[in-house]
Design a protein around this motif. Sequence first.
Motif, PDB file in Angstrom:
ATOM      1  N   ASN A   1       0.865  -1.178   0.000  1.00 58.98           N
ATOM      2  CA  ASN A   1       0.000   0.000   0.000  1.00 58.98           C
ATOM      3  C   ASN A   1       0.899   1.223   0.000  1.00 58.98           C
ATOM      4  O   ASN A   1       1.772   1.351   0.855  1.00 58.98           O
ATOM      5  CB  ASN A   1      -0.885   0.004   1.246  1.00 58.98           C
ATOM      6  CG  ASN A   1      -1.957  -1.059   1.144  1.00 58.98           C
ATOM      7  OD1 ASN A   1      -2.876  -0.966   0.335  1.00 58.98           O
ATOM      8  ND2 ASN A   1      -1.816  -2.104   1.936  1.00 58.98           N
ATOM      9  N   LEU A   2       0.666   2.076  -0.958  1.00 64.96           N
ATOM     10  CA  LEU A   2       1.579   3.205  -1.117  1.00 64.96           C
ATOM     11  C   LEU A   2       0.843   4.371  -1.772  1.00 64.96           C
ATOM     12  O   LEU A   2       0.047   4.179  -2.683  1.00 64.96           O
ATOM     13  CB  LEU A   2       2.748   2.739  -2.005  1.00 64.96           C
ATOM     14  CG  LEU A   2       3.666   3.769  -2.622  1.00 64.96           C
ATOM     15  CD1 LEU A   2       4.448   4.465  -1.525  1.00 64.96           C
ATOM     16  CD2 LEU A   2       4.616   3.107  -3.596  1.00 64.96           C
ATOM     17  N   THR A   3       1.103   5.548  -1.267  1.00 65.62           N
ATOM     18  CA  THR A   3       0.516   6.748  -1.874  1.00 65.62           C
ATOM     19  C   THR A   3       1.643   7.702  -2.257  1.00 65.62           C
ATOM     20  O   THR A   3       2.529   7.960  -1.444  1.00 65.62           O
ATOM     21  CB  THR A   3      -0.421   7.464  -0.873  1.00 65.62           C
ATOM     22  OG1 THR A   3      -1.387   6.518  -0.434  1.00 65.62           O
ATOM     23  CG2 THR A   3      -1.124   8.632  -1.526  1.00 65.62           C
ATOM     24  N   LEU A   4       1.570   8.186  -3.457  1.00 71.67           N
ATOM     25  CA  LEU A   4       2.585   9.118  -3.951  1.00 71.67           C
ATOM     26  C   LEU A   4       1.875  10.405  -4.359  1.00 71.67           C
ATOM     27  O   LEU A   4       1.017  10.404  -5.239  1.00 71.67           O
ATOM     28  CB  LEU A   4       3.286   8.475  -5.164  1.00 71.67           C
ATOM     29  CG  LEU A   4       4.386   9.251  -5.852  1.00 71.67           C
ATOM     30  CD1 LEU A   4       5.528   9.536  -4.900  1.00 71.67           C
ATOM     31  CD2 LEU A   4       4.912   8.444  -7.040  1.00 71.67           C
ATOM     32  N   GLU A   5       2.228  11.483  -3.652  1.00 71.91           N
ATOM     33  CA  GLU A   5       1.594  12.770  -3.954  1.00 71.91           C
ATOM     34  C   GLU A   5       2.360  13.471  -5.081  1.00 71.91           C
ATOM     35  O   GLU A   5       3.567  13.250  -5.240  1.00 71.91           O
ATOM     36  CB  GLU A   5       1.625  13.680  -2.713  1.00 71.91           C
ATOM     37  CG  GLU A   5       0.979  13.100  -1.475  1.00 71.91           C
ATOM     38  CD  GLU A   5      -0.542  13.068  -1.529  1.00 71.91           C
ATOM     39  OE1 GLU A   5      -1.107  13.797  -2.363  1.00 71.91           O
ATOM     40  OE2 GLU A   5      -1.145  12.301  -0.770  1.00 71.91           O
ATOM     41  N   ALA A   6       1.647  14.330  -5.795  1.00 73.94           N
ATOM     42  CA  ALA A   6       2.319  15.105  -6.856  1.00 73.94           C
ATOM     43  C   ALA A   6       3.410  15.962  -6.228  1.00 73.94           C
ATOM     44  O   ALA A   6       3.215  16.561  -5.176  1.00 73.94           O
ATOM     45  CB  ALA A   6       1.298  15.979  -7.566  1.00 73.94           C
ATOM     46  N   GLY A   7       4.558  15.991  -6.853  1.00 72.62           N
ATOM     47  CA  GLY A   7       5.665  16.826  -6.361  1.00 72.62           C
ATOM     48  C   GLY A   7       6.451  16.197  -5.224  1.00 72.62           C
ATOM     49  O   GLY A   7       7.411  16.791  -4.746  1.00 72.62           O
ATOM     50  N   GLN A   8       6.043  15.023  -4.802  1.00 72.86           N
ATOM     51  CA  GLN A   8       6.737  14.376  -3.679  1.00 72.86           C
ATOM     52  C   GLN A   8       7.972  13.608  -4.167  1.00 72.86           C
ATOM     53  O   GLN A   8       7.955  13.034  -5.252  1.00 72.86           O
ATOM     54  CB  GLN A   8       5.757  13.400  -3.029  1.00 72.86           C
ATOM     55  CG  GLN A   8       6.057  13.054  -1.611  1.00 72.86           C
ATOM     56  CD  GLN A   8       4.917  12.273  -0.978  1.00 72.86           C
ATOM     57  OE1 GLN A   8       4.316  11.398  -1.595  1.00 72.86           O
ATOM     58  NE2 GLN A   8       4.616  12.589   0.262  1.00 72.86           N
TER      59      GLN A   8
END
Lengths: 341, 275
Positions: free
Chosen positions: A38-45
Amino acid sequence: MTGRALELIDVTFRHRISRPKFTNPWFTKPGPGVFGLNLTLEAGQIIGLVGPNGAGKTTLLRILAGIMPIDEGKIRLQGVELDPKNGPIDRQLRANIGHMPEQVRWTGSASVNQTIRQFSALRDTPVAPEKLLKLVGLSSKSTATLDELSQGMRQRLSLAVALMGAPRILLLDEPFNGLDPVAAKSVEQMIKQLSNQGVAVIISSHQVSGLVGFIDKLLLIHRGQLVANGSIKDIEEKLGLADRIEIGGKGELPDLAKLIGSGTILEQTVDEQNWSCTIQHADDASIKNIVQAGHHITEWKRKAPDIVEMLCQATGLEVEEIGLEVQASNMMPLKTLSEEE
Amino acid sequence: MFNTDIVAIARQIIAEKLRSTRMIVMLPILILFIPGIAWGFSDPDVMLPGGVRPDNVMEVMFYTSLGIVFAGTMCGVLLSYDGISKDRFTGVLEVKLSQPMPREEQAMGLALGHWLAILIPVWALWLISTLIVMFRLEQGIALPETVASFASVGLILFWYVIFSLIASTYSRDQGTSVAFGVGMWFLFTFLWALVTSMVAFASGVNVGEVNNPEMIRIEGFLDLLSPNGVFHHLLETNLADVDRGVPPITSWISAAIWTVMPWLWFKSRMSRIQP
């Protein structure tokens, strides 16, 4: 730029290991891979992906790059769940993601310019090679053949190819390998610029000390599972590695147990003339107490985050066991290829 | 079916292969084997084993096809055996596979590029050979015969190239893929006669007897199972007085199967390939 660039929900992929049998020469069984990620990648991160050899870093990057299919789970790209009805999931990923694999050995008589044009056909994107090569500092080599490039230049070419088509997500596998310190710094700055423009970046690197202060979020992966996921500060706190100070001095070792109040002594060393210790959750008055007790302090600093230590703590293994050795220069990665990689 | 991106990939491969050292080494061999044989067999005084004296253009070109079987196909194998394995070995395959272009189209570009890289020089030499034979025999040839002749050459090269590329998708080192390609060439070029003799012997046919109709029939049938055999069947459609029990339509159907099946295999491999 904000918003979710990518989300993985319970993603699992297992390599198939060939185990030929007399009755079935093509028999395969499930092997290592990644499990329930489970992984979340935000824009600009900017995310750092760290793990021992064979932990599943490259597999994870290849899944994200649309090279390997997933067995289970869901992937959301910019908030929209990828649906096979809209075309193969891997292709939908590939259209949005730039991937720079580890150590591509570009060879051949084609020029750098021709190679860029060849890949623009694969990406179906019109590109201006000059602009792209300028971005990665390879303008002066645009007419050079691939055989003439040094390892560092090949890394830059890989980066240029990954940047084609202005992807919103960039996957970089060991981007600093083979780069001299100045080039590594310029690549780091370029990644920061891209991040400021909203490009989400995942960096897998063995040069772990270089990642501290550069990444927004750290993923520690071990045996195909994320063992820690968050900002370096959060992970430090979760793993009980936060709020540590290192004190060094001359002369006899102070009676630290009495002087540091509620703090915990993690480590202390003494040689003929000097002593040093690491204390966690030390009282504000600790230093004052040591000085007032007549001891000579030569050094006092907050212990810098150590990703290798975090990995050891998260996996419960020793450095030697997980096989991630960090050299003093932090420039040359030690690498052993596992079956998976 | 073909878009500009597929053509761009193919063009890049063709340019690279035609300029390669391999091609420089192979070109004299091809010249020696194709126009060289054509020149020799079109000599008015030539006498082939068995007292055969070729007296028309298509017959000479049929015997010249030995140059294609021995040199053309081998050069096709040597040009394409590392079509995928080299990219895998260097890591470039991973970069290519991470691009949005559908794998099927990438496969098409690869196959087209490698095929044309060997087809262009071989067709040029085949054309030169045909002109040499026409000039020396002072005969012309009909358009359908010419088309069939060039198509046959194109097909046999395609079969060898596509098999080499398939082997290249499986192998993780250069040795395996070159061994597979050369092994296949060796089997169909040299060992197939042995296979044919063994099958004929097991069928009770007198193998040693020259012009045994039963042996010719078995040989004709077994040739359908070999790319070189199908190639010769196709060329025989241009020859009068040749009957090995295989009608031309069967030869062309067999050629279509030899073309489609490996292509589907290659396409399927490319859609599932991992770096």
